[in-house]
Design a protein around this motif. Sequence first.
Motif, short mmCIF file in Angstrom:
data_model
loop_
_atom_site.label_atom_id
_atom_site.label_comp_id
_atom_site.label_asym_id
_atom_site.label_seq_id
_atom_site.Cartn_x
_atom_site.Cartn_y
_atom_site.Cartn_z
N LEU A 1 45.92 36.65 51.66
CA LEU A 1 44.97 37.61 51.11
C LEU A 1 44.37 37.05 49.83
O LEU A 1 45.09 36.62 48.94
CB LEU A 1 45.66 38.94 50.79
N LYS A 2 43.05 37.04 49.79
CA LYS A 2 42.38 36.59 48.56
C LYS A 2 42.25 37.77 47.60
O LYS A 2 41.65 38.79 47.95
CB LYS A 2 41.00 36.01 48.88
N PHE A 3 42.82 37.63 46.42
CA PHE A 3 42.86 38.71 45.44
C PHE A 3 42.24 38.20 44.15
O PHE A 3 42.77 37.32 43.50
CB PHE A 3 44.33 39.12 45.24
N TRP A 4 41.08 38.76 43.79
CA TRP A 4 40.38 38.34 42.57
C TRP A 4 40.69 39.37 41.48
O TRP A 4 40.38 40.55 41.63
CB TRP A 4 38.86 38.26 42.78
N SER A 5 41.23 38.85 40.39
CA SER A 5 41.63 39.74 39.32
C SER A 5 41.04 39.28 37.99
O SER A 5 40.91 38.08 37.76
CB SER A 5 43.16 39.76 39.23
N ALA A 6 40.72 40.24 37.14
CA ALA A 6 40.18 39.90 35.82
C ALA A 6 41.26 40.01 34.75
O ALA A 6 40.97 40.29 33.60
CB ALA A 6 39.00 40.81 35.48
N LEU A 7 42.51 39.76 35.15
CA LEU A 7 43.59 39.84 34.16
C LEU A 7 43.42 38.76 33.10
O LEU A 7 42.76 37.74 33.32
CB LEU A 7 44.94 39.69 34.86
#
Lengths: 445, 296
Positions: free
Chosen positions: A57-63
Amino acid sequence: MKMAKWSMVLISSMMLASALSACGNGNNETSSSSTNETSGTNASATEPAAAEEAVTLKFWSALDPSSDQGKTIQQKVKEFDDSHDKINIDLQVISYDVLHDKLVAAINAGDAPDISWGLGEWFGEFNKLDALADLTDAFNAWPEKDKIYPNVLEAMQVDGKLKALPNYLGIRALLYHEELLKQGGLTEPPKTWDELLNAAQSFKEKTGKEIFGIAGAGVRSPQELIMYLAQNDVVLAEKQADGKFKNTWLDNPDQLAKAAEVFRFYQDLVAKNAVKADARTWGWEEEDQNFVLGQYAMVVNGTWIEGRASENPEGMKDVKIAQPIYGGKPATFMEIAPLFIYKSKHPEETFELATFLMGADYQKAVNPSSAPRTDVVSEGWGKQFMALAEQGIAYPAVSLGGITKAMEDSLALALLKKEKPEDVATQLSDAINDSLKKNGELSGS
Amino acid sequence: MLTLREKRARRIAIAFIVPALLFFLLLNAFPLGQVLWDSFQLKNLLNKAENGFAGLANYAEVVKAEYFMTALKNTVIWTVLSVAGEYALGLVSAIALNQNVIGRTIFRGIIIIPWVVPIVIAGMTWTWMLTPDYGILNIWMVKLGIIDQPYYWLGELNTALLTVVFVNIWRSFPFFTISLLAGLQSVSRDMIEAAAIDGAGVRRRFWHIVLPQLKTVSLTIIFIHIIWTAVNFDFIWVMTEGGPLHSSETLPIMIYRYAMQEYNFGQASALASMMLGFMVAGFVLYYFYATRKNRG
């Protein structure tokens, strides 16, 4: 010589092929391993049998990987990855500054991630781009669905369908420097616009500082404007009988007058020295920084300011929380940062990850003061902010790109060009309807 | 009739050219063609019901836009002032660094620093320094008595664009310095000495001997920088995002807004095509002017 010629052709071909391969779609449906330096996630590389069937799963996060919160998120995602043999997480860290544009490009290229962070302002756009999955059935089957604030869920729905999930909340409250207020002769913060304006000049004379702060430009200025409009019982765009939206201020003189009152309030803030003159074009950086440094007394802001205390621990010791100063009725802006779940080939696995991210364990660890769950409320700041959740208002679920820009322009017209509030309200009403029309969202169009 | 050797050389040449040609077609020609094509199409990603051939409607909408003329005027001001300032500062610094002064090698190295600083870093640092409440430049200017109180250079309608121009000049002038310094070093010392012996003063030697010999390098870097500056997006975006109230908005910022905020790729493409047209027209006019002048 012949060898040399073939070598050159071969090298040229290899260079071309390798360069073009970088342009290709990197979306692997299945993956034997997933390594990601940024996230530190290293999935089941030692279990080839299980990994053969695993999905990535590709998970884009702005953490923020340098913050404690960012490190906790990475650790939690790794825990999820490690505990699921058939799901690998490819966590990519992309700052909010570029996340929007990358998502738009990816959606249009048919290469969207499975799940991503995002801002509430993007919800209407992504829905119009037909990029978001319908989560209604999956969410209704989730045992913890009742733990999510009802008005938060409502803001994530379009035509009765749930099209996003809440990641965290950015409820706004009034933050004030208690000691500075006392120096200005106030034992408690003003409650209404009139009280604020009446106290401003005297406060300035006693302290040499301004009593209040606003963001007149940038992404936060429309968020503050929509709050003041809501406090005066005015909405940006109302849903009409045909399911589309319309700004109705010009059809209703009372609404137009109320909208104009909001712009007059902004002008009065400057005229009566309630805010610094520079605040007319402050962005969120200036607003936050000046408050943290104690350059003015009060601001409507979010829980993240608590994390800025280390920059000025002495000056931030006296910061207290109250309900935002209001006009007609109490209301505050509730920023709902969504988890966008795209039309993925792996809806079940993606939803499983999403429920993990909305789960009590993850939210307690990551968002103790800003969780979208009723059962995760930290003592102190979190509790006081969450007490305002019920009066929170959010943007309408329409494409907002043109609308938020028009709102920003309207503030500039009122504050920089000092145009008449009625004219500003009229122009904003027209601009909102123009934007809705361009996007096919205007009622009757 | 080509010889076997010539045929072989031609085949090798083609083998080397093909990758570059493919790159050009894929990465330059195709996107450019697509932009031109899209500029005549209704292409709003948020309103897919409206599609098909638009004729000149996108162009008309763009020209009618409330802030189009402002953006066009800003683009001209931004480009002309930036390039003029960069050239003037670059020429002065190049002449200074061409003198026999102690430590000039070190100065030549130091002066390139602004050019190698990434635009985002430079823009954010200058934004920070220009902040009215805690920016170092305002504090200095107040202490030196240049201004009475801190001023919001990037937040006022009449100074935002000029401030970004100033920062752009600061960053880009080293490119002019290095290029012009190379040009200055190729100017014949014999000719300058001969002129001096004939009685030509410093100014006369500069205007009639040195400057004419810098013409080629000057035109080259000026043209390159006109293009780079006119299409520049990042510096303005980082420092003002085109504000306040569009006062520093240029055409590339407007294109970005059409494409990435309104998702109207038809109108974004129309504006991009118009901008391309402006640039091409400008250079063609200059070409004819220069050709006619040379003939004369």
